[in-house]
Design a protein around this motif. Structure first.
Motif, PDB file in Angstrom:
ATOM      1  N   VAL A  34     -61.832 -23.467  -5.854  1.00 16.81           N
ATOM      2  CA  VAL A  34     -62.096 -23.225  -7.293  1.00 16.81           C
ATOM      3  C   VAL A  34     -61.607 -24.515  -8.130  1.00 16.81           C
ATOM      4  O   VAL A  34     -62.248 -25.000  -8.939  1.00 16.81           O
ATOM      5  N   LYS A  55     -63.893 -27.444  -7.918  1.00 19.54           N
ATOM      6  CA  LYS A  55     -65.084 -27.423  -9.113  1.00 19.54           C
ATOM      7  C   LYS A  55     -64.579 -27.600 -10.527  1.00 19.54           C
ATOM      8  O   LYS A  55     -65.263 -28.384 -11.045  1.00 19.54           O
ATOM      9  N   ARG A  56     -63.773 -27.172 -10.495  1.00 23.51           N
ATOM     10  CA  ARG A  56     -63.123 -27.252 -12.200  1.00 23.51           C
ATOM     11  C   ARG A  56     -62.778 -28.790 -12.290  1.00 23.51           C
ATOM     12  O   ARG A  56     -63.079 -29.389 -13.197  1.00 23.51           O
ATOM     13  N   ILE A 100     -66.090 -30.559 -12.875  1.00 21.74           N
ATOM     14  CA  ILE A 100     -66.496 -30.200 -13.989  1.00 21.74           C
ATOM     15  C   ILE A 100     -66.069 -31.217 -15.207  1.00 21.74           C
ATOM     16  O   ILE A 100     -66.614 -31.656 -16.077  1.00 21.74           O
TER      17      ILE A 100
END
Length: 156
Positions: free
Chosen positions: A2, A5-6, A9
């Motif tokens: 996770v 992904k952050r 982004i």
């Protein structure tokens, strides 16, 4: 996973923000309109002495669309003060001499906000060649100039 992904982004958003800022400040049709009182640019090759951000090839490529065939150059009798030059006998400013066409000069004028933030003057370099140099306008020169796009004058 996770966190990855952050990170992707956030990095993509940061790069998009930087790209947007570059486009907005250097290439967009907004926020600068060439003053009517400036002379038209002659359709010929021009020499421009640059001493700040335009010394960097990526900046020149984004601003002008080319590199300008840079050569090292020296401007005598001036000193650099941040984003400006001021006359100073005995001082020198090192920079680059660029050869640009009329369209590239117009893009440089836009980048430097000719007539609003800077003026373009022709100065003799150390080697005797003549080149355009952007010199910052005085802070109050355009502070109270009427701008039809704004309801009041702004002090920079």
């Amino acid at each position: 996973m996770v966190w990855f992904k952050r990170l992707v982004i956030i990095s993509a958003a940061g790069l998009l923000g930087i790209a947007g800022w570059i486009w907005l400040t250097m290439l967009s049709p907004w926020f600068y309109e060439r003053p009517d009182d400036l002379a038209d640019i002659e359709q010929r090759t021009h020499q421009v002495f640059v001493y700040g951000t335009l010394r960097y090839a990526p900046v020149r490529l984004v601003v002008m669309g080319s590199f300008g065939n840079p050569e090292k150059a020296v401007l005598e009798g001036y000193q650099r003060n941040g984003l400006d030059l001021s006359p100073q006998p005995g001082s020198k400013v090192e920079g680059l001499l660029l050869r640009v066409d009329a369209d590239e000069l117009a893009r440089l004028d836009r980048y430097e906000r000719l007539g609003v933030r800077y003026e373009r003057v022709e100065i003799t370099l150390e080697d005797g060649s003549r080149a355009w140099v952007y010199l910052r306008l005085s802070k109050l020169q355009n502070a109270f100039a009427r701008n039809p796009g704004l309801p009041i004058a702004l002090v920079p």
